[in-house]
Design an enzyme around this catalytic site. Structure first.
Site, PDB file in Angstrom:
ATOM      1  N   CYS A 102    -127.028  -4.616  12.068  1.00  0.00           N
ATOM      2  CA  CYS A 102    -128.238  -3.799  12.003  1.00  0.00           C
ATOM      3  C   CYS A 102    -128.285  -3.087  10.660  1.00  0.00           C
ATOM      4  CB  CYS A 102    -128.221  -2.784  13.144  1.00  0.00           C
ATOM      5  SG  CYS A 102    -129.427  -1.457  12.960  1.00  0.00           S
ATOM      6  N   CYS A 106    -135.596  -0.282  10.090  1.00  0.00           N
ATOM      7  CA  CYS A 106    -136.867  -0.663  10.713  1.00  0.00           C
ATOM      8  C   CYS A 106    -137.461   0.477  11.534  1.00  0.00           C
ATOM      9  CB  CYS A 106    -136.674  -1.882  11.594  1.00  0.00           C
ATOM     10  SG  CYS A 106    -135.560  -3.073  10.849  1.00  0.00           S
ATOM     11  N   THR A 193    -130.056   5.475  14.943  1.00  0.00           N
ATOM     12  CA  THR A 193    -129.709   4.382  14.032  1.00  0.00           C
ATOM     13  C   THR A 193    -129.824   4.835  12.578  1.00  0.00           C
ATOM     14  OG1 THR A 193    -130.453   2.744  15.618  1.00  0.00           O
ATOM     15  CG2 THR A 193    -130.375   2.050  13.328  1.00  0.00           C
ATOM     16  N   GLU A 259    -124.820   4.372  14.493  1.00  0.00           N
ATOM     17  CA  GLU A 259    -125.570   5.240  15.396  1.00  0.00           C
ATOM     18  C   GLU A 259    -124.856   6.579  15.473  1.00  0.00           C
ATOM     19  OE1 GLU A 259    -125.850   1.895  16.496  1.00  0.00           O
ATOM     20  OE2 GLU A 259    -128.027   1.948  16.221  1.00  0.00           O
ATOM     21  N   HIS A 294    -141.976  -1.842  16.937  1.00  0.00           N
ATOM     22  CA  HIS A 294    -140.518  -1.961  16.918  1.00  0.00           C
ATOM     23  C   HIS A 294    -140.003  -3.110  17.789  1.00  0.00           C
ATOM     24  CE1 HIS A 294    -136.911  -0.445  15.295  1.00  0.00           C
ATOM     25  NE2 HIS A 294    -136.387  -0.038  16.430  1.00  0.00           N
ATOM     26  N   TYR A 298    -137.388  -6.555  16.358  1.00  0.00           N
ATOM     27  CA  TYR A 298    -136.113  -7.089  16.847  1.00  0.00           C
ATOM     28  C   TYR A 298    -135.909  -8.568  16.530  1.00  0.00           C
ATOM     29  CZ  TYR A 298    -133.901  -2.971  18.650  1.00  0.00           C
ATOM     30  OH  TYR A 298    -133.249  -1.769  18.720  1.00  0.00           O
ATOM     31  N   CYS A 300    -134.941  -9.152  13.886  1.00  0.00           N
ATOM     32  CA  CYS A 300    -133.690  -8.981  13.127  1.00  0.00           C
ATOM     33  C   CYS A 300    -132.563  -9.739  13.809  1.00  0.00           C
ATOM     34  CB  CYS A 300    -133.327  -7.505  13.018  1.00  0.00           C
ATOM     35  SG  CYS A 300    -132.905  -6.735  14.599  1.00  0.00           S
ATOM     36  N   GLU A 448    -127.455  -3.072  21.704  1.00  0.00           N
ATOM     37  CA  GLU A 448    -128.698  -2.585  21.095  1.00  0.00           C
ATOM     38  C   GLU A 448    -129.849  -3.538  21.412  1.00  0.00           C
ATOM     39  OE1 GLU A 448    -128.942  -2.416  16.810  1.00  0.00           O
ATOM     40  OE2 GLU A 448    -130.043  -0.536  16.931  1.00  0.00           O
TER      41      GLU A 448
HETATM   42 FE1  SF4 Z   1    -131.460  -2.440  13.344  1.00  0.00          FE
HETATM   43 FE2  SF4 Z   1    -132.880  -4.528  14.186  1.00  0.00          FE
HETATM   44 FE3  SF4 Z   1    -133.573  -2.012  14.865  1.00  0.00          FE
HETATM   45 FE4  SF4 Z   1    -133.891  -2.964  12.360  1.00  0.00          FE
HETATM   46  S1  SF4 Z   1    -134.951  -3.658  14.270  1.00  0.00           S
HETATM   47  S2  SF4 Z   1    -133.114  -0.970  12.916  1.00  0.00           S
HETATM   48  S3  SF4 Z   1    -132.053  -4.208  12.140  1.00  0.00           S
HETATM   49  S4  SF4 Z   1    -131.725  -3.158  15.463  1.00  0.00           S
HETATM   50 FE    FE Z   2    -132.596   0.038  17.139  1.00  0.00          FE
END
Ligand code: SF4
Ligand code: FE
Length: 485
Positions: A102, A106, A193, A259, A294, A298, A300, A448
């Site tokens: 992570c 974001c 985060t 975190e 958001h 994810y 990501c 997460e």
């Molecule tokens: Fe982390 Fe993914 Fe959340 Fe971005 S979207 S802050 S990379 S968990």
């Molecule tokens: Fe997150």
């Protein structure tokens, strides 16, 4: 903030975090300089990667901001087109691939876009002046190229009670004093985060509020080094491996997520940094708008998934089984699941529409479908990775044994795989899979994925609300020849 010069490079960013005198606690002690702590540093590196991407691949990592008439880091950009929203997802996948964890930014990116729109809506209804204030704040942040963390998740206490009904009124962040020059806030936010790696934190409500909860309807920006803030660092599985000799046992020695618990003990916020105060009916739209963004951020995890699929394929290669049909099938299954995550997220972004405020927001239903996939598929991808890698993932002796005079040669000989493959490569692939499915980056890749941006039930509720069952029944009635009921 001490810093006046804009941050440009990854090194500038790391330098900007130094000497801030933050109240950061880890293992019961205050950490003098978090940047240099071996357990914290990999999380700093992950954020630094977002600065590196902006300079090395500007089409992905940066954007043209009409707010300041200049190029800005994409994480600070207010979306000005459908393509801007789509590019966020492409950037997120790439950063997941580059870090395997992570990269923490974001939340801030999605928060600024949600607040940009909701402050506009609030001003329309109440004649407040939040939107311009927020634009002014954004301009400074864009010009200096700072990291914004978003603080939404309150600690919540008794989940059956609203904020104002809690025995302890501080279990949701609230305004405890209003002064001529600003407000004073108190409370705590959990699972924050990248909080310690940020320069500013945007505080937002986490839940629908009623008129009894007016003091909880607060949106504001606070500098991370403001008086009254305490951070308590969150542990990650196997985190202390970062403090040991060597880099093999960490699995991914370079990067990790972060975190922390954030405690706000009567923090003063001047009016120019307050973007909502008491307009409780805008809490629910803000939460909904933020989670719409958001939940497709994810994707990501599809970038992180690319790394895990690669590690599993390497493990199979090193074991000499890369062409076995069941191995190929499992790798295809992993890719299928991974692309399903990405497909739903990027589809949500492609379906973006313009808000009243002028920025663009993705489709909320598809974003919730994306996030619900994310609560499930990484676990299955992780299971398949462990399946392909074998039990070594969980039983491997330490790097110290691998380097030691007596045990080293024994492990070299008996942990060898296919001829021509250094034994250490085999161990490194296994450790990376351990890192992502059991170790410190399993925090980001698995738990997460389950709870971040709202737990699965939150997505189920949204999908139920938005899937228009009555409309679907009408379609069925028409084709089946059932008269309207
Ligand atoms: Fe982390 Fe993914 Fe959340 Fe971005 S979207 S802050 S990379 S968990
Ligand atoms: Fe997150």
């Amino acid at each position: 903030m001490k810093m006046d010069q804009p941050i440009v490079t990854a090194d500038d960013y790391v330098a900007s975090l130094r000497d801030r005198q933050l109240e950061v606690y880890l293992f019961g002690e205050r950490i003098e300089e978090p940047v240099d702590h071996p357990m914290i540093r990999p999380s700093v590196n992950a954020v630094a990667a977002t600065y590196r991407l902006a300079t090395e691949d500007p089409s992905l990592g940066s954007a043209e901001s009409s707010l300041i008439g200049n190029t800005v880091n994409r994480f600070l950009h207010i979306t000005e087109s459908v393509d801007d929203v789509v590019q966020q997802n492409r950037m997120q996948r790439r950063l997941g691939q580059l870090t395997g964890t992570c990269f923490q930014r974001c939340v801030g990116m999605d928060a600024i876009n949600a607040i940009f729109a909701i402050t506009f809506d609030c001003d329309q209804k109440h004649g407040t002046a939040y939107h311009q204030r927020f634009r002014d704040f954004l301009q400074v942040v864009q010009q200096r190229n700072l990291v914004i963390g978003g603080a939404m998740t309150d600690v919540k206490g008794d989940r059956s009670k609203a904020p104002a009904e809690q025995d302890d009124p501080d279990l949701f962040v609230r305004v405890v004093d209003r002064r001529a020059d600003g407000v004073v806030i108190r409370g705590a936010k959990a699972h924050q985060t990248g909080a310690i790696n940020s320069h500013w934190i945007l505080v937002m409500p986490t839940i629908r509020l009623t008129d009894r909860d007016r003091d909880y309807a607060i949106v504001c920006a606070i500098p991370v080094d403001a008086d009254g803030i305490t951070f308590i660092y969150g542990r990650q599985s196997c985190d202390t491996r970062s403090m040991e000799e060597g880099d093999l046992d960490s699995g991914n020695a370079g990067f990790s997520g972060q975190e922390a618990m954030l405690i706000l003990d009567d923090v003063f916020v001047p009016w120019p940094n307050v973007f909502l105060d008491g307009e409780f009916e805008f809490a629910a739209p803000l939460v909904e708008r933020f989670t719409a963004y958001h939940r497709r951020s994810y994707v990501c995890k599809s970038g992180v998934g690319d790394v895990l699929i690669g590690a599993a394929a390497l493990a199979a290669d090193y074991n000499g089984v890369e062409s076995a049909s069941h191995v190929r099938d499992k790798l295809v299954e992993m890719s299928h699941l991974n692309e399903t995550i990405y497909g739903t997220g990027i589809a949500a972004s492609h379906e973006s529409v313009r808000t009243e405020a002028g920025n663009y927001v993705n489709d909320a239903l598809l974003a919730n479908v994306c996030k619900l996939n994310v609560t499930r598929f990484p676990y299955e991808i992780g299971r398949l990775a462990q399946d392909l890698a074998g039990g070594l993932v969980a039983t491997l002796p330490s790097e110290a044994d691998f380097r030691a005079e007596t045990t080293g040669p024994l492990l070299q000989k008996y942990l060898a795989g296919r001829a021509g493959v250094p034994t250490e490569n085999r161990l490194r692939a296994a450790r990376l899979i351990e890192n992502m499915t059991l170790g410190r980056n399993a925090v980001g890749y698995l738990t997460e994925s389950l709870h971040g941006a709202g737990s699965p039930q939150a997505q189920i509720v949204q999908i139920r609300r938005q899937s228009d069952l009555e409309g679907k029944k009408a379609l069925a009635r028409k084709l089946a020849g059932i008269p309207d009921e």
